[in-house]
Design an enzyme around this catalytic site. Sequence first.
Site, PDB file in Angstrom:
ATOM      1  N   TYR A  74      44.167  52.108  31.038  1.00 36.43           N
ATOM      2  CA  TYR A  74      44.477  51.311  32.224  1.00 36.43           C
ATOM      3  C   TYR A  74      44.474  49.820  31.898  1.00 36.43           C
ATOM      4  O   TYR A  74      43.617  49.347  31.160  1.00 36.43           O
ATOM      5  CB  TYR A  74      43.459  51.592  33.331  1.00 36.43           C
ATOM      6  CG  TYR A  74      43.814  50.867  34.596  1.00 36.43           C
ATOM      7  CD1 TYR A  74      44.824  51.356  35.409  1.00 36.43           C
ATOM      8  CD2 TYR A  74      43.190  49.682  34.948  1.00 36.43           C
ATOM      9  CE1 TYR A  74      45.190  50.675  36.558  1.00 36.43           C
ATOM     10  CE2 TYR A  74      43.551  49.007  36.094  1.00 36.43           C
ATOM     11  CZ  TYR A  74      44.556  49.504  36.895  1.00 36.43           C
ATOM     12  OH  TYR A  74      44.927  48.842  38.025  1.00 36.43           O
ATOM     13  N   TRP A 121      46.697  45.747  32.855  1.00 34.70           N
ATOM     14  CA  TRP A 121      47.922  45.041  33.241  1.00 34.70           C
ATOM     15  C   TRP A 121      48.727  44.527  32.062  1.00 34.70           C
ATOM     16  O   TRP A 121      49.905  44.208  32.214  1.00 34.70           O
ATOM     17  CB  TRP A 121      47.580  43.881  34.169  1.00 34.70           C
ATOM     18  CG  TRP A 121      47.557  44.258  35.603  1.00 34.70           C
ATOM     19  CD1 TRP A 121      46.814  45.250  36.179  1.00 34.70           C
ATOM     20  CD2 TRP A 121      48.309  43.648  36.658  1.00 34.70           C
ATOM     21  NE1 TRP A 121      47.049  45.277  37.534  1.00 34.70           N
ATOM     22  CE2 TRP A 121      47.958  44.303  37.851  1.00 34.70           C
ATOM     23  CE3 TRP A 121      49.217  42.594  36.713  1.00 34.70           C
ATOM     24  CZ2 TRP A 121      48.496  43.965  39.086  1.00 34.70           C
ATOM     25  CZ3 TRP A 121      49.759  42.247  37.942  1.00 34.70           C
ATOM     26  CH2 TRP A 121      49.397  42.939  39.118  1.00 34.70           C
TER      27      TRP A 121
HETATM   28  N1  LIG Z   1      34.173  44.034  40.138  1.00 40.69           N
HETATM   29  C1  LIG Z   1      35.483  44.232  40.210  1.00 40.69           C
HETATM   30  N2  LIG Z   1      36.118  44.764  39.153  1.00 40.69           N
HETATM   31  C2  LIG Z   1      37.442  44.961  39.213  1.00 40.69           C
HETATM   32  C3  LIG Z   1      38.188  44.622  40.355  1.00 40.69           C
HETATM   33  C4  LIG Z   1      37.494  44.075  41.471  1.00 40.69           C
HETATM   34  O1  LIG Z   1      38.091  43.779  42.531  1.00 40.69           O
HETATM   35  N3  LIG Z   1      36.157  43.872  41.353  1.00 40.69           N
HETATM   36  N4  LIG Z   1      39.534  44.830  40.381  1.00 40.69           N
HETATM   37  C5  LIG Z   1      40.050  45.882  39.537  1.00 40.69           C
HETATM   38  C6  LIG Z   1      41.500  45.829  39.454  1.00 40.69           C
HETATM   39  S1  LIG Z   1      42.316  45.970  40.954  1.00 40.69           S
HETATM   40  C7  LIG Z   1      42.186  45.743  38.292  1.00 40.69           C
HETATM   41  S2  LIG Z   1      43.897  45.870  38.341  1.00 40.69           S
HETATM   42  C8  LIG Z   1      41.489  45.626  36.996  1.00 40.69           C
HETATM   43  C9  LIG Z   1      42.202  44.727  35.999  1.00 40.69           C
HETATM   44  O2  LIG Z   1      41.747  45.000  34.722  1.00 40.69           O
HETATM   45  P1  LIG Z   1      42.687  44.881  33.447  1.00 40.69           P
HETATM   46  O3  LIG Z   1      44.087  45.160  33.798  1.00 40.69           O
HETATM   47  O4  LIG Z   1      42.087  45.672  32.357  1.00 40.69           O
HETATM   48  O5  LIG Z   1      42.538  43.341  33.133  1.00 40.69           O
HETATM   49  P2  LIG Z   1      43.378  42.384  32.215  1.00 40.69           P
HETATM   50  O6  LIG Z   1      42.493  41.231  31.922  1.00 40.69           O
HETATM   51  O7  LIG Z   1      44.692  42.105  32.849  1.00 40.69           O
HETATM   52  O8  LIG Z   1      43.573  43.237  30.879  1.00 40.69           O
HETATM   53  C10 LIG Z   1      44.753  43.331  30.190  1.00 40.69           C
HETATM   54  C11 LIG Z   1      44.477  43.173  28.689  1.00 40.69           C
HETATM   55  O9  LIG Z   1      45.709  43.361  28.010  1.00 40.69           O
HETATM   56  C12 LIG Z   1      45.813  42.389  26.975  1.00 40.69           C
HETATM   57  N5  LIG Z   1      47.243  42.207  26.662  1.00 40.69           N
HETATM   58  C13 LIG Z   1      48.121  41.328  27.201  1.00 40.69           C
HETATM   59  N6  LIG Z   1      49.334  41.491  26.657  1.00 40.69           N
HETATM   60  C14 LIG Z   1      49.234  42.486  25.746  1.00 40.69           C
HETATM   61  C15 LIG Z   1      50.157  43.120  24.868  1.00 40.69           C
HETATM   62  O10 LIG Z   1      51.328  42.802  24.823  1.00 40.69           O
HETATM   63  N7  LIG Z   1      49.673  44.126  24.089  1.00 40.69           N
HETATM   64  C16 LIG Z   1      48.377  44.520  24.106  1.00 40.69           C
HETATM   65  N8  LIG Z   1      48.014  45.519  23.308  1.00 40.69           N
HETATM   66  N9  LIG Z   1      47.490  43.934  24.941  1.00 40.69           N
HETATM   67  C17 LIG Z   1      47.908  42.949  25.750  1.00 40.69           C
HETATM   68  C18 LIG Z   1      45.129  41.175  27.550  1.00 40.69           C
HETATM   69  O11 LIG Z   1      44.725  40.305  26.523  1.00 40.69           O
HETATM   70  C19 LIG Z   1      43.966  41.793  28.330  1.00 40.69           C
HETATM   71  O12 LIG Z   1      42.804  41.888  27.546  1.00 40.69           O
HETATM   72  O13 LIG Z   1      40.171  45.132  37.212  1.00 40.69           O
HETATM   73  C20 LIG Z   1      39.444  45.938  38.129  1.00 40.69           C
HETATM   74  N10 LIG Z   1      38.065  45.511  38.140  1.00 40.69           N
HETATM   75  N1  LIG Z   2      45.124  35.044  41.244  1.00 39.95           N
HETATM   76  C1  LIG Z   2      45.067  36.363  41.075  1.00 39.95           C
HETATM   77  N2  LIG Z   2      45.706  37.175  41.948  1.00 39.95           N
HETATM   78  C2  LIG Z   2      45.620  38.521  41.811  1.00 39.95           C
HETATM   79  C3  LIG Z   2      44.932  39.132  40.727  1.00 39.95           C
HETATM   80  C4  LIG Z   2      44.278  38.249  39.808  1.00 39.95           C
HETATM   81  O1  LIG Z   2      43.622  38.696  38.854  1.00 39.95           O
HETATM   82  N3  LIG Z   2      44.361  36.892  40.020  1.00 39.95           N
HETATM   83  N4  LIG Z   2      44.892  40.503  40.625  1.00 39.95           N
HETATM   84  C5  LIG Z   2      45.881  41.301  41.346  1.00 39.95           C
HETATM   85  C6  LIG Z   2      45.456  42.700  41.506  1.00 39.95           C
HETATM   86  S1  LIG Z   2      45.476  43.693  40.129  1.00 39.95           S
HETATM   87  C7  LIG Z   2      45.115  43.249  42.704  1.00 39.95           C
HETATM   88  S2  LIG Z   2      44.737  44.904  42.799  1.00 39.95           S
HETATM   89  C8  LIG Z   2      45.102  42.456  43.933  1.00 39.95           C
HETATM   90  C9  LIG Z   2      43.880  42.781  44.794  1.00 39.95           C
HETATM   91  O2  LIG Z   2      44.062  42.260  46.059  1.00 39.95           O
HETATM   92  P1  LIG Z   2      42.892  42.429  47.160  1.00 39.95           P
HETATM   93  O3  LIG Z   2      42.288  43.760  47.068  1.00 39.95           O
HETATM   94  O4  LIG Z   2      43.440  41.998  48.463  1.00 39.95           O
HETATM   95  O5  LIG Z   2      41.924  41.279  46.654  1.00 39.95           O
HETATM   96  P2  LIG Z   2      40.412  40.952  46.400  1.00 39.95           P
HETATM   97  O6  LIG Z   2      40.525  39.600  45.762  1.00 39.95           O
HETATM   98  O7  LIG Z   2      39.683  42.002  45.683  1.00 39.95           O
HETATM   99  O8  LIG Z   2      39.769  40.843  47.846  1.00 39.95           O
HETATM  100  C10 LIG Z   2      40.247  40.001  48.859  1.00 39.95           C
HETATM  101  C11 LIG Z   2      39.129  39.642  49.804  1.00 39.95           C
HETATM  102  O9  LIG Z   2      38.672  40.777  50.513  1.00 39.95           O
HETATM  103  C12 LIG Z   2      37.430  40.417  51.091  1.00 39.95           C
HETATM  104  N5  LIG Z   2      36.608  41.611  51.290  1.00 39.95           N
HETATM  105  C13 LIG Z   2      35.880  42.275  50.363  1.00 39.95           C
HETATM  106  N6  LIG Z   2      35.236  43.312  50.943  1.00 39.95           N
HETATM  107  C14 LIG Z   2      35.564  43.301  52.251  1.00 39.95           C
HETATM  108  C15 LIG Z   2      35.215  44.107  53.371  1.00 39.95           C
HETATM  109  O10 LIG Z   2      34.458  45.069  53.289  1.00 39.95           O
HETATM  110  N7  LIG Z   2      35.782  43.781  54.569  1.00 39.95           N
HETATM  111  C16 LIG Z   2      36.628  42.734  54.708  1.00 39.95           C
HETATM  112  N8  LIG Z   2      37.140  42.521  55.904  1.00 39.95           N
HETATM  113  N9  LIG Z   2      36.956  41.950  53.674  1.00 39.95           N
HETATM  114  C17 LIG Z   2      36.440  42.222  52.464  1.00 39.95           C
HETATM  115  C18 LIG Z   2      36.770  39.463  50.124  1.00 39.95           C
HETATM  116  O11 LIG Z   2      36.233  38.344  50.828  1.00 39.95           O
HETATM  117  C19 LIG Z   2      37.880  39.123  49.149  1.00 39.95           C
HETATM  118  O12 LIG Z   2      37.963  37.756  48.857  1.00 39.95           O
HETATM  119  O13 LIG Z   2      45.113  41.073  43.612  1.00 39.95           O
HETATM  120  C20 LIG Z   2      46.170  40.736  42.731  1.00 39.95           C
HETATM  121  N10 LIG Z   2      46.270  39.294  42.715  1.00 39.95           N
HETATM  122 MO   LIG Z   3      44.552  45.759  40.584  1.00 42.70          MO
END
Ligand SMILES: Nc1nc2c(c(=O)[nH]1)N[C@H]1C(S)=C(S)[C@@H](COP(=O)(O)OP(=O)(O)OC[C@H]3O[C@@H](n4cnc5c(=O)[nH]c(N)nc54)[C@H](O)[C@@H]3O)O[C@H]1N2
Ligand SMILES: Nc1nc2c(c(=O)[nH]1)N[C@H]1C(S)=C(S)[C@@H](COP(=O)(O)OP(=O)(O)OC[C@H]3O[C@@H](n4cnc5c(=O)[nH]c(N)nc54)[C@H](O)[C@@H]3O)O[C@H]1N2
Ligand SMILES: [Mo]
Length: 741
Positions: free
Chosen positions: A110, A112
């Site tokens: 998993y 991005w």
């Molecule tokens: N506590 C908490 N944890 C969360 C979340 C949260 O809301 N709270 N959100 C979750 C969510 S929604 C997501 S999507 C995940 C995101 O988690 P990840 O998608 O694992 O995060 P990234 O940092 O985007 O990791 C991508 C990695 O790919 C590498 N990369 C970039 N380009 C290339 C390439 O061309 N080749 C290779 N081999 N590698 C490359 C980058 O250097 C990076 O280390 O985190 C989750 N974790």
């Molecule tokens: N700049 C930036 N943008 C991103 C990403 C990034 O790494 N950087 N990651 C992308 C990815 S992979 C994803 S999945 C999306 C995620 O998008 P979301 O899931 O919408 O984003 P989060 O930032 O996890 O949460 C948004 C807000 O939800 C509120 N929240 C948390 N728990 C609760 C709750 O129980 N109730 C209510 N009402 N609110 C709550 C928090 O205050 C938080 O700031 O964002 C994407 N956008």
């Molecule tokens: Mo995500």
Amino acid sequence: MGKKFSKVTTSHWGAFNVFVENDKIIKTEPFEADPAPPQISELVPKAVHHSKRIDQPYVRKGWIDKDPDKLRGDDEYIPLPWEDALDLAAKEITRVKRDFGNGAIFGGSYGWASAGRFHHSQSQLHRFLNSVGGYVSSYASYSTGAAQAIIPHVLGLNFHKITWGEINSWSSIAKHTDNLIIFGGINPKNSQVSMGGSTEHDVAEHFKNFKRLQKNMVSISPQQDDSPKETNWLPIIPGTDMALMLAIAYVLETENLADQMFLDTHSAGYQVFKKYFLGTDGHSAKTPEWASLETGIDASQIRDLARNMASGRTLICVSWSLQRARYGEHPFWMACVLAAMLGQIGLPGGGVGFGYGAIGNVGKTARRMQGPLFEQGQNPISDFIPVSRIADMLLNPGGAYNFNGEQRIYPDIKLVYWCGGNPFHHHQDLNRLISAWQHPETVIVHEPWWTATAQRADIVFPATTQFERSDLGWAKGDPYLFFMPQMIQPVGLSRNDYDIFADLSKKLNCEEQFTHNKSSDEWIRDIYNKFYIEANSNGIKVPNFETLKEKNFERMPIDSDDEDYVPFKNFRDDPVKHSLGTPSGKIEIYSEKIAGFNYEEIPGHPIYNKPLLDPKFPLRLLSPQPHDKLHSQLQAAAEDLQKHAVLVMNPQDAEKRGVSQGNLVKVWNSRGACLASLQIEETIIPGVVSLATGAWFSPSKDGLDISGNPNVLTADLGTSNLGQGSAAHNIEVQVEKYNEN
Ligand SMILES: Nc1nc2c(c(=O)[nH]1)N[C@H]1C(S)=C(S)[C@@H](COP(=O)(O)OP(=O)(O)OC[C@H]3O[C@@H](n4cnc5c(=O)[nH]c(N)nc54)[C@H](O)[C@@H]3O)O[C@H]1N2
Ligand SMILES: Nc1nc2c(c(=O)[nH]1)N[C@H]1C(S)=C(S)[C@@H](COP(=O)(O)OP(=O)(O)OC[C@H]3O[C@@H](n4cnc5c(=O)[nH]c(N)nc54)[C@H](O)[C@@H]3O)O[C@H]1N2
Ligand SMILES: [Mo]
């Protein structure tokens, strides 16, 4: 490669200009058509040329020496020539296949990674593993695991189909919606990012327009800045939205504001559910007074909100964050129930919408089309895990678990292959993952940087970044097409994921299957040509490959053609002929099927489960997405500027603890501890703190994470037995001032 030039590329952040001098990226500048360009110009050049780039292949010493005392994460790395490293990996894959079968290889991987339709790391790995006989995969995402499980039961449609299809566009909202009721916010900072990129970042603009149009906009969230300032903030205690929604239902029903006709004709099970929230089935009545104690919102405000929602056209928006928490299925289910009670599903600008602003392209109107695609092939192994059960899987080989009505068995994984993700950034309860990660015999990782995951691999292959190879840029919902030119030579001895897999496939006798005897440039041309033929035959004029390459990018004439699309209109007009894909064909307020799973935490209808938090730790931690990064990407450069992540806290909580702005604080609970730099804000409610994700987990000898990764604190529990999604938000912590030394 010319000495000095600039070209446009795209990324998950959208497009930008890259300036190159003497084979180095010196700066980036905004793309001219982007009204709100990404703020990453400082980070990109620094990160690409950073000393934390992996310069060549490596093997972990304890692995090659077969030394069981040397653990992943606490060992040395030996540099290897490419040929030797590839040989080692090929031999290891052969051994694991022979001794345990492909069902012992985990290739979920998993993450991005980078934008670009061909060099998409996960697709590359999956195609490679399919060519060698398959792998155990992972299902759904960290983003929307619970939603993907619950929504098909309720609305009979795949969650992605709703996100990209059955949704009101921004312009439809502008035209028709009176009340925009937003749970969890719609944050322009999150919408900066989109899978493959959103080129014209316009979410903030929409809100300015909505304000001019005098819409009633309510953002129900623990943090004020989760939505643009044009919205009215209704603060709520996290994890209690379900209680608020039930009380809204109570008001709608008891004040005769529910659309009983719509409920009768278009939904199933309302009568059963009604007994629950009215309290006639033995549960307490879900009155506004009851909900007030749970949510921290005045009962009178709850009544007003419900009455407002029943007046005029109402769109209920739910952010993905609500389901990224324990019991996250319920608020998503309940949002559909409320929309059904309002009777506006299938009317323009009404109903329910998930994830506006979560990523940039939700709600955009570019015509839906299939972009250029690199085929992954067929996986002969059907076994999978819900994506965030990785540590459970590694810790419990052969163990049973529930998932969406099935009882499943965890496979016994011997080899983990990761390409394009950072589990030691993204997974919950990292200390638990550290133990789980010792279980496989071998871990192979491709990475450009020495991330915490690369530092826990046995064989490390250095990957190029998107600037070191050519590619095609396209994203769902976005009208642009890009030829992403190679800007610089590969840094160090790094290679493209494709070329690494091509060499491995040669050694594993499946080269033909993996490469089809094509170079990456030939693949890029061929997948573009296929797309070109399809697009043109569908009446979408796109340039030919040579022209796109020459022009660098093109805006396709595909916006607006489904601007006025009304989600679920057919179903509304004729619920028999256009029945939903649920067992009843209707919106399932009560689901016999889910009831039949016999899961206590998620019976046949949505319920409120009080968040279970250890009272020893009085603060609730949110871990949203970082504003200045994409997850942990570019962190090599970001952590040079800011060593510790930032913890946001209300002044009342700061005063109680005697901590002030900029202090270094320790955040901890029973699972772990990390450091953070304190930011005191009125924009977060008392009792709640927020620490964005994205730090590169760096535990000191005593286990204290210096970087401030919230996942040392989060709990590694599925959302429920139904979705088994990741439950990162809303866990308990304590905070105190940290005195160095
Ligand atoms: N506590 C908490 N944890 C969360 C979340 C949260 O809301 N709270 N959100 C979750 C969510 S929604 C997501 S999507 C995940 C995101 O988690 P990840 O998608 O694992 O995060 P990234 O940092 O985007 O990791 C991508 C990695 O790919 C590498 N990369 C970039 N380009 C290339 C390439 O061309 N080749 C290779 N081999 N590698 C490359 C980058 O250097 C990076 O280390 O985190 C989750 N974790
Ligand atoms: N700049 C930036 N943008 C991103 C990403 C990034 O790494 N950087 N990651 C992308 C990815 S992979 C994803 S999945 C999306 C995620 O998008 P979301 O899931 O919408 O984003 P989060 O930032 O996890 O949460 C948004 C807000 O939800 C509120 N929240 C948390 N728990 C609760 C709750 O129980 N109730 C209510 N009402 N609110 C709550 C928090 O205050 C938080 O700031 O964002 C994407 N956008
Ligand atoms: Mo995500």
